[in-house]
Design a protein around this motif. Structure first.
Motif, PDB file in Angstrom:
ATOM      1  N   HIS A 327     -63.403  49.331  29.269  1.00 51.89           N
ATOM      2  CA  HIS A 327     -64.768  49.008  28.862  1.00 51.89           C
ATOM      3  C   HIS A 327     -64.848  47.605  28.263  1.00 51.89           C
ATOM      4  O   HIS A 327     -65.706  47.336  27.429  1.00 51.89           O
ATOM      5  N   SER A 328     -63.983  46.720  28.681  1.00 54.25           N
ATOM      6  CA  SER A 328     -63.923  45.365  28.138  1.00 54.25           C
ATOM      7  C   SER A 328     -65.289  44.682  28.192  1.00 54.25           C
ATOM      8  O   SER A 328     -65.875  44.530  29.266  1.00 54.25           O
ATOM      9  N   ARG A 329     -65.774  44.236  27.035  1.00 51.42           N
ATOM     10  CA  ARG A 329     -67.127  43.670  27.001  1.00 51.42           C
ATOM     11  C   ARG A 329     -67.219  42.329  27.704  1.00 51.42           C
ATOM     12  O   ARG A 329     -68.270  41.971  28.218  1.00 51.42           O
ATOM     13  N   LEU A 330     -66.139  41.565  27.752  1.00 49.43           N
ATOM     14  CA  LEU A 330     -66.156  40.277  28.442  1.00 49.43           C
ATOM     15  C   LEU A 330     -65.385  40.308  29.762  1.00 49.43           C
ATOM     16  O   LEU A 330     -65.313  39.290  30.440  1.00 49.43           O
ATOM     17  N   LEU A 350     -53.550  46.316  35.674  1.00 45.28           N
ATOM     18  CA  LEU A 350     -54.797  46.166  34.920  1.00 45.28           C
ATOM     19  C   LEU A 350     -55.596  47.455  35.006  1.00 45.28           C
ATOM     20  O   LEU A 350     -56.086  47.826  36.085  1.00 45.28           O
ATOM     21  N   SER A 351     -55.722  48.125  33.895  1.00 48.01           N
ATOM     22  CA  SER A 351     -56.545  49.335  33.818  1.00 48.01           C
ATOM     23  C   SER A 351     -57.898  48.933  33.259  1.00 48.01           C
ATOM     24  O   SER A 351     -58.139  48.956  32.050  1.00 48.01           O
ATOM     25  N   GLY A 352     -58.775  48.508  34.161  1.00 45.55           N
ATOM     26  CA  GLY A 352     -60.070  47.986  33.752  1.00 45.55           C
ATOM     27  C   GLY A 352     -60.581  46.999  34.776  1.00 45.55           C
ATOM     28  O   GLY A 352     -60.224  47.054  35.955  1.00 45.55           O
ATOM     29  N   PRO A 353     -61.397  46.022  34.350  1.00 41.76           N
ATOM     30  CA  PRO A 353     -61.997  45.073  35.292  1.00 41.76           C
ATOM     31  C   PRO A 353     -60.973  44.170  35.971  1.00 41.76           C
ATOM     32  O   PRO A 353     -59.858  43.979  35.492  1.00 41.76           O
ATOM     33  N   GLU A 354     -61.406  43.587  37.078  1.00 42.15           N
ATOM     34  CA  GLU A 354     -60.590  42.592  37.783  1.00 42.15           C
ATOM     35  C   GLU A 354     -60.353  41.363  36.912  1.00 42.15           C
ATOM     36  O   GLU A 354     -61.046  41.131  35.913  1.00 42.15           O
ATOM     37  N   MET A 355     -59.375  40.561  37.306  1.00 41.38           N
ATOM     38  CA  MET A 355     -59.117  39.308  36.604  1.00 41.38           C
ATOM     39  C   MET A 355     -60.343  38.401  36.619  1.00 41.38           C
ATOM     40  O   MET A 355     -61.117  38.414  37.572  1.00 41.38           O
ATOM     41  N   ARG A 356     -60.447  37.590  35.579  1.00 44.13           N
ATOM     42  CA  ARG A 356     -61.459  36.541  35.552  1.00 44.13           C
ATOM     43  C   ARG A 356     -60.781  35.237  35.969  1.00 44.13           C
ATOM     44  O   ARG A 356     -59.977  34.671  35.218  1.00 44.13           O
ATOM     45  N   ILE A 357     -61.100  34.763  37.164  1.00 46.61           N
ATOM     46  CA  ILE A 357     -60.471  33.561  37.702  1.00 46.61           C
ATOM     47  C   ILE A 357     -61.478  32.426  37.631  1.00 46.61           C
ATOM     48  O   ILE A 357     -62.420  32.365  38.423  1.00 46.61           O
ATOM     49  N   GLU A 358     -61.275  31.547  36.662  1.00 46.68           N
ATOM     50  CA  GLU A 358     -62.176  30.431  36.426  1.00 46.68           C
ATOM     51  C   GLU A 358     -61.433  29.103  36.573  1.00 46.68           C
ATOM     52  O   GLU A 358     -61.766  28.115  35.932  1.00 46.68           O
ATOM     53  N   THR A 359     -60.432  29.109  37.436  1.00 44.73           N
ATOM     54  CA  THR A 359     -59.650  27.912  37.695  1.00 44.73           C
ATOM     55  C   THR A 359     -59.728  27.577  39.173  1.00 44.73           C
ATOM     56  O   THR A 359     -59.855  28.469  40.014  1.00 44.73           O
TER      57      THR A 359
END
Length: 431
Positions: A327-330, A350-359
């Motif tokens: 339930h990660s808020r970000l 990762l038990s939750g959302p996908e990675m955030r790839i901002e590179t």
């Protein structure tokens, strides 16, 4: 050993802030009851240090402690009797090869307390190399708990089996050094088997410098080191390192040209940020925050700002970590920001959302698995991300990596390793 680790786990144990926490209170007559601290019986305990070598000074009072720091010779040991030491001021070690440790080896029985100190830092090392601090607790200070003053000649420091409690800026701090002074770079330091925890989120009253117009009560972290070289941060537990609005810094934060550091087998639960290689703030004189660092075999649970962050890195590795925050808020279980040339992100669970790839850097992604897995872990609420059962697509599903030959428990990984930090042991044959 692995079977022991699994069978002793209790649901929800080790949680901070209102959940199940065990009391380590002493029954020693005349000694204050210890604070309630989170316990993790499934985490490997620190092997005892060998008996002290060289001259030994035994102390049992605050005055004796300060006197011992001035007269202990290089290579000597200060042994503290069990007790609660209320320090009136900053305490410093400044002789090469000195060890400061409890006589009993019980870190809960020797407490250095800064609640009444007139200074904002508690324990420091200056102009000294090869210092060891072991088997004790520090607590209650506004700024830095352990200060490794590399800019003043401290180096090769070892912090071993200590408790770092209610430190309101940094549990361990390594400050900046001049770029042209490679001899001052903090090198070959080790932080092992320590427990970092706070009783509650930071408040304005804890630190008058952390105001709404500065950091809004969020200037707080576990380990914060600049210019680190070949540090090993291993087998530690971090619980509840939180800012006022849950925007604090990393439980482990390496930046300003950190090089060849290893962050492994740590447990991080309910901290604002988990493991941070770098930061989006990069001053003009710093090209890269972290080079050649490896983050492997860590358990990270509910760290909303960042589970694991790579931000201005080069040739780093984020491999075989288990991260749980469905339930990660970000949505930042793993977050990659700005330049990350040569980064490898492989075999993470990762038990939750996908990675955030901002590179926009060319990153190697291999063998990572993202899916809800709460039911597959032994006790995700309590931070225990050992696999409870065989999980298809996770077990025997990763490619072998030369730099990760063992798992969280130091069990060997075979030719078909499991994704994440834990290697599920093979089932015993049927009788």
């Amino acid at each position: 050993m692995r079977a022991t680790l699994r069978t002793c786990t209790l649901p929800g144990i080790a949680l901070w802030c209102g959940l199940a926490a065990a009391c380590l209170a002493s029954d020693t007559p005349g000694r204050p009851m210890a604070a309630r601290v989170p316990t993790f019986p499934w985490v490997r305990q620190a092997p005892p240090l060998p008996p002290p070598q060289g001259p030994v000074i035994r102390v049992s009072t605050v005055d004796e402690l300060f006197a011992a720091a001035e007269k202990v010779p290089p290579g000597g040991t200060i042994l503290l009797a069990d007790g609660h030491y209320i320090l009136p001021r900053y305490f410093e070690l400044h002789a090469d090869g000195v060890t400061l440790r409890s006589a009993s080896g019980r870190r809960d029985r020797v407490v250095l307390d800064g609640a009444q100190s007139r200074h904002i830092e508690l324990v420091g090392i200056r102009k000294a190399k090869d210092v060891t601090i072991a088997d004790l607790t520090i607590q209650n200070i506004r700024a830095n708990g352990f200060k490794i003053n590399a800019d003043l000649g401290a180096n090769r420091v070892r912090i071993y089996n200590c408790v770092i409690h209610n430190i309101w800026q940094r549990g361990i701090k390594g400050p900046a050094v001049p770029l042209d002074r490679e001899d001052l770079r903090p090198t070959d330091c080790r932080v092992e088997y320590c427990l970092f925890y706070n009783d509650r989120p930071k408040q304005f009253a804890d630190d008058p410098s952390d105001r709404p117009d500065t950091f809004d009560g969020n200037y707080i972290g576990g380990i914060d080191v600049m210019f680190a070289r070949r540090w090993v941060i291993a087998d530690n537990v971090f619980v509840g390192i939180q800012g006022r609005t849950r925007q604090g810094r990393g439980a482990v934060f390496l930046w300003h040209d950190a090089q060849e550091c290893i962050v492994q087998r740590n447990v991080i639960v309910d901290c604002d940020s988990g493991i941070c290689l770098g930061n989006s703030y990069r001053p003009a004189h710093i090209a890269i925050h972290a080079t050649g660092c490896i983050v492997r075999n860590n358990f990270v649970v509910r760290c909303p700002e960042n589970g694991i962050l790579a931000d201005y890195t080069r040739d780093c590795r984020i491999v075989h970590n288990s991260i749980h925050d469905p339930h990660s808020r970000l949505r930042r279980l793993i977050r990659l920001v700005h330049d990350n040339e040569g980064l490898v992100v492989a075999n993470n669970l990762l038990s939750g959302p996908e990675m955030r790839i901002e590179t926009t850097s060319k990153v190697q992604f291999r063998g990572n698995v993202t899916r809800p897995l709460a039911e597959a872990f032994v006790d995700p609420a309590g931070g225990n991300l050992h696999l409870a059962r065989f999980v298809a697509g996770v077990c025997d599903a990763a490619e072998p990596l030369a730099e990760v030959s063992e798992d969280f428990d130091r069990e060997p990984r075979g030719p078909r390793p499991d994704v994440g930090a834990d290697e599920l042991p093979p089932s015993p044959p049927l009788q």
